[in-house]
Design a protein around this motif. Structure first.
Motif, PDB file in Angstrom:
ATOM      1  N   ALA A 110       0.821  -1.214   0.000  1.00 61.62           N
ATOM      2  CA  ALA A 110       0.000   0.000   0.000  1.00 61.62           C
ATOM      3  C   ALA A 110       0.856   1.265   0.000  1.00 61.62           C
ATOM      4  CB  ALA A 110      -0.934  -0.005   1.209  1.00 61.62           C
ATOM      5  N   ASP A 111       2.046   1.198   0.555  1.00 63.75           N
ATOM      6  CA  ASP A 111       2.896   2.385   0.683  1.00 63.75           C
ATOM      7  C   ASP A 111       3.877   2.518  -0.479  1.00 63.75           C
ATOM      8  OD1 ASP A 111       4.430   0.201   1.277  1.00 63.75           O
ATOM      9  OD2 ASP A 111       5.462   1.127   2.962  1.00 63.75           O
ATOM     10  N   ARG A 112       3.500   2.075  -1.664  1.00 65.40           N
ATOM     11  CA  ARG A 112       4.454   2.061  -2.785  1.00 65.40           C
ATOM     12  C   ARG A 112       5.006   3.448  -3.092  1.00 65.40           C
ATOM     13  NH1 ARG A 112       2.066   2.925  -8.478  1.00 65.40           N
ATOM     14  NH2 ARG A 112       4.168   2.633  -9.177  1.00 65.40           N
ATOM     15  N   TRP A 113       4.225   4.495  -2.908  1.00 61.35           N
ATOM     16  CA  TRP A 113       4.719   5.847  -3.189  1.00 61.35           C
ATOM     17  C   TRP A 113       5.720   6.286  -2.135  1.00 61.35           C
ATOM     18  CZ3 TRP A 113       3.940   6.728  -7.912  1.00 61.35           C
ATOM     19  CH2 TRP A 113       2.771   6.292  -8.532  1.00 61.35           C
ATOM     20  N   GLU A 114       5.530   5.853  -0.895  1.00 57.34           N
ATOM     21  CA  GLU A 114       6.444   6.215   0.177  1.00 57.34           C
ATOM     22  C   GLU A 114       7.786   5.505   0.046  1.00 57.34           C
ATOM     23  OE1 GLU A 114       4.451   5.459   3.837  1.00 57.34           O
ATOM     24  OE2 GLU A 114       2.711   6.644   3.263  1.00 57.34           O
ATOM     25  N   GLN A 115       7.845   4.445  -0.730  1.00 63.20           N
ATOM     26  CA  GLN A 115       9.080   3.699  -0.909  1.00 63.20           C
ATOM     27  C   GLN A 115      10.012   4.384  -1.910  1.00 63.20           C
ATOM     28  OE1 GLN A 115       7.990  -0.244  -2.123  1.00 63.20           O
ATOM     29  NE2 GLN A 115       6.769  -0.608  -0.297  1.00 63.20           N
ATOM     30  N   GLY A 116       9.554   5.464  -2.536  1.00 62.34           N
ATOM     31  CA  GLY A 116      10.376   6.179  -3.494  1.00 62.34           C
ATOM     32  C   GLY A 116      10.545   5.436  -4.810  1.00 62.34           C
ATOM     33  N   LEU A 117       9.546   4.665  -5.181  1.00 64.22           N
ATOM     34  CA  LEU A 117       9.625   3.897  -6.416  1.00 64.22           C
ATOM     35  C   LEU A 117       9.227   4.746  -7.609  1.00 64.22           C
ATOM     36  CD1 LEU A 117       7.887   0.627  -5.215  1.00 64.22           C
ATOM     37  CD2 LEU A 117      10.327   1.071  -5.381  1.00 64.22           C
ATOM     38  N   ARG A 118       9.795   4.399  -8.771  1.00 72.66           N
ATOM     39  CA  ARG A 118       9.348   5.026 -10.008  1.00 72.66           C
ATOM     40  C   ARG A 118       7.929   4.550 -10.290  1.00 72.66           C
ATOM     41  NH1 ARG A 118      13.961   2.571 -12.951  1.00 72.66           N
ATOM     42  NH2 ARG A 118      12.238   1.611 -14.030  1.00 72.66           N
ATOM     43  N   GLU A 119       7.268   5.240 -11.185  1.00 67.05           N
ATOM     44  CA  GLU A 119       5.876   4.916 -11.493  1.00 67.05           C
ATOM     45  C   GLU A 119       5.705   3.489 -12.005  1.00 67.05           C
ATOM     46  OE1 GLU A 119       2.435   6.610 -14.391  1.00 67.05           O
ATOM     47  OE2 GLU A 119       3.714   8.050 -13.369  1.00 67.05           O
ATOM     48  N   ASP A 120       6.718   2.962 -12.711  1.00 65.13           N
ATOM     49  CA  ASP A 120       6.587   1.621 -13.275  1.00 65.13           C
ATOM     50  C   ASP A 120       7.128   0.523 -12.354  1.00 65.13           C
ATOM     51  OD1 ASP A 120       9.192   2.458 -13.559  1.00 65.13           O
ATOM     52  OD2 ASP A 120       9.501   1.420 -15.456  1.00 65.13           O
ATOM     53  N   GLU A 121       7.520   0.874 -11.135  1.00 67.54           N
ATOM     54  CA  GLU A 121       8.022  -0.105 -10.173  1.00 67.54           C
ATOM     55  C   GLU A 121       6.982  -0.358  -9.088  1.00 67.54           C
ATOM     56  OE1 GLU A 121      12.786   0.628 -10.042  1.00 67.54           O
ATOM     57  OE2 GLU A 121      11.536   1.889  -8.787  1.00 67.54           O
ATOM     58  N   ILE A 122       6.817  -1.605  -8.764  1.00 62.82           N
ATOM     59  CA  ILE A 122       5.875  -1.966  -7.704  1.00 62.82           C
ATOM     60  C   ILE A 122       6.520  -3.039  -6.846  1.00 62.82           C
ATOM     61  CG2 ILE A 122       3.636  -3.011  -7.169  1.00 62.82           C
ATOM     62  CD1 ILE A 122       2.569  -1.904  -9.753  1.00 62.82           C
ATOM     63  N   LYS A 123       6.391  -2.887  -5.544  1.00 64.32           N
ATOM     64  CA  LYS A 123       6.831  -3.926  -4.619  1.00 64.32           C
ATOM     65  C   LYS A 123       5.605  -4.446  -3.901  1.00 64.32           C
ATOM     66  CE  LYS A 123      11.509  -2.298  -3.861  1.00 64.32           C
ATOM     67  NZ  LYS A 123      12.530  -1.915  -2.882  1.00 64.32           N
ATOM     68  N   GLY A 124       5.611  -5.731  -3.600  1.00 64.60           N
ATOM     69  CA  GLY A 124       4.467  -6.295  -2.924  1.00 64.60           C
ATOM     70  C   GLY A 124       4.665  -7.751  -2.592  1.00 64.60           C
ATOM     71  N   ARG A 136      -1.714 -26.208   7.373  1.00 63.76           N
ATOM     72  CA  ARG A 136      -0.490 -25.410   7.428  1.00 63.76           C
ATOM     73  C   ARG A 136       0.108 -25.162   6.053  1.00 63.76           C
ATOM     74  NH1 ARG A 136       2.384 -30.081  10.459  1.00 63.76           N
ATOM     75  NH2 ARG A 136       2.750 -31.454   8.709  1.00 63.76           N
ATOM     76  N   GLU A 137      -0.443 -25.772   5.005  1.00 58.64           N
ATOM     77  CA  GLU A 137       0.056 -25.587   3.650  1.00 58.64           C
ATOM     78  C   GLU A 137      -0.950 -24.851   2.770  1.00 58.64           C
ATOM     79  OE1 GLU A 137       0.774 -29.583   2.531  1.00 58.64           O
ATOM     80  OE2 GLU A 137       2.714 -29.682   3.508  1.00 58.64           O
ATOM     81  N   LEU A 138      -1.881 -24.127   3.373  1.00 55.07           N
ATOM     82  CA  LEU A 138      -2.926 -23.481   2.601  1.00 55.07           C
ATOM     83  C   LEU A 138      -2.415 -22.311   1.776  1.00 55.07           C
ATOM     84  CD1 LEU A 138      -5.827 -23.417   5.183  1.00 55.07           C
ATOM     85  CD2 LEU A 138      -5.528 -24.972   3.274  1.00 55.07           C
ATOM     86  N   VAL A 139      -1.531 -21.522   2.328  1.00 63.14           N
ATOM     87  CA  VAL A 139      -1.124 -20.284   1.677  1.00 63.14           C
ATOM     88  C   VAL A 139       0.375 -20.110   1.793  1.00 63.14           C
ATOM     89  CG1 VAL A 139      -1.353 -17.775   1.740  1.00 63.14           C
ATOM     90  CG2 VAL A 139      -3.321 -19.195   2.243  1.00 63.14           C
ATOM     91  N   GLY A 140       0.964 -19.618   0.721  1.00 63.74           N
ATOM     92  CA  GLY A 140       2.359 -19.224   0.772  1.00 63.74           C
ATOM     93  C   GLY A 140       2.446 -17.776   0.328  1.00 63.74           C
ATOM     94  N   GLY A 141       3.100 -16.962   1.075  1.00 65.30           N
ATOM     95  CA  GLY A 141       3.293 -15.567   0.691  1.00 65.30           C
ATOM     96  C   GLY A 141       4.778 -15.269   0.586  1.00 65.30           C
ATOM     97  N   ILE A 142       5.188 -14.587  -0.458  1.00 67.42           N
ATOM     98  CA  ILE A 142       6.597 -14.270  -0.665  1.00 67.42           C
ATOM     99  C   ILE A 142       6.705 -12.778  -0.933  1.00 67.42           C
ATOM    100  CG2 ILE A 142       8.635 -14.729  -2.069  1.00 67.42           C
ATOM    101  CD1 ILE A 142       7.228 -17.331  -2.940  1.00 67.42           C
ATOM    102  N   ALA A 143       7.571 -12.111  -0.235  1.00 70.48           N
ATOM    103  CA  ALA A 143       7.810 -10.691  -0.484  1.00 70.48           C
ATOM    104  C   ALA A 143       9.088 -10.561  -1.299  1.00 70.48           C
ATOM    105  CB  ALA A 143       7.936  -9.930   0.830  1.00 70.48           C
ATOM    106  N   ASP A 148      13.316  -7.981 -10.281  1.00 68.78           N
ATOM    107  CA  ASP A 148      12.553  -7.288 -11.315  1.00 68.78           C
ATOM    108  C   ASP A 148      11.472  -8.252 -11.801  1.00 68.78           C
ATOM    109  OD1 ASP A 148      11.632  -5.600 -13.273  1.00 68.78           O
ATOM    110  OD2 ASP A 148      13.260  -6.056 -14.665  1.00 68.78           O
ATOM    111  N   ILE A 149      10.274  -8.111 -11.275  1.00 71.81           N
ATOM    112  CA  ILE A 149       9.174  -9.013 -11.617  1.00 71.81           C
ATOM    113  C   ILE A 149       8.145  -8.242 -12.428  1.00 71.81           C
ATOM    114  CG2 ILE A 149       7.291 -10.400 -10.701  1.00 71.81           C
ATOM    115  CD1 ILE A 149       9.057 -10.959  -8.296  1.00 71.81           C
ATOM    116  N   HIS A 150       7.780  -8.772 -13.562  1.00 74.29           N
ATOM    117  CA  HIS A 150       6.764  -8.158 -14.406  1.00 74.29           C
ATOM    118  C   HIS A 150       5.490  -8.971 -14.270  1.00 74.29           C
ATOM    119  CE1 HIS A 150       9.776  -5.558 -16.139  1.00 74.29           C
ATOM    120  NE2 HIS A 150      10.550  -6.621 -16.230  1.00 74.29           N
ATOM    121  N   TYR A 151       4.652  -8.588 -13.330  1.00 69.38           N
ATOM    122  CA  TYR A 151       3.427  -9.308 -13.026  1.00 69.38           C
ATOM    123  C   TYR A 151       2.351  -8.253 -12.879  1.00 69.38           C
ATOM    124  CZ  TYR A 151       1.028 -13.419 -11.107  1.00 69.38           C
ATOM    125  OH  TYR A 151       0.197 -14.484 -10.910  1.00 69.38           O
TER     126      TYR A 151
END
Length: 162
Positions: A110-124, A136-143, A148-151
């Protein structure tokens, strides 16, 4: 068309649930799979209707839809014939893919603008949500921080296990 309305509603709910997704909320996980299977089922219905109403001389865009969404037929058939495939799944030694598939989606921070990213960069976070697994294997989350991920934002991908 009713199938279109069902797919639009299910997709809207998938986006909304993905936006608020909590890895510990089993009701959200189940709702996502209900909506994903609704879309698969209705795409299959639309394909069948198009095949019934058109002949070999169908328009290019109609044929593109039929060809482009042939995976819906395969996924639906695998579920319809699950009882016939269970003996093969039972013979597998070790871990297997989720019985009802896996949903994956990317949710930008949610804070992508506060991270100082360019408009075409997204972290999540990239989520893989399995169905038919142990709790215990229902969900996997990776940060991802330095990759450089194009998704596409909020792109939902669903794969039916083989």
């Amino acid at each position: 068309m009713f199938a279109h309305d069902l797919m639009e509603t299910a997709l809207s709910r998938l986006y909304a649930t993905g936006h608020e997704f909590d890895v510990n909320n089993n009701a959200q996980r189940l709702a996502m799979f209900i909506d994903a299977w609704t879309i698969v089922d209705q795409v299959h219905v639309v394909r069948r209707v198009l095949l019934s109403l058109t002949g070999d001389d169908r328009k290019a865009d109609t044929q593109a839809f039929i060809d482009g969404f042939s995976a819906a037929r395969m996924m639906r058939n695998r579920m319809d014939h699950l009882n016939q495939n269970l003996p093969n799944r039972a013979k597998v030694i070790g871990r297997t893919n989720a019985l009802f598939g896996t949903l994956s989606f990317f949710r930008p921070h949610a804070d992508r603008w506060e991270q100082g990213l360019r408009e075409d960069e997204i972290k999540g976070d990239l989520f893989f949500v399995n169905a038919g697994s142990t709790p215990r294997e229902l969900v996997g989350g990776i940060a991802f921080y330095d990759l450089d991920i194009h998704y596409r934002y909020a792109h939902l991908s669903w794969r039916r296990s083989t």
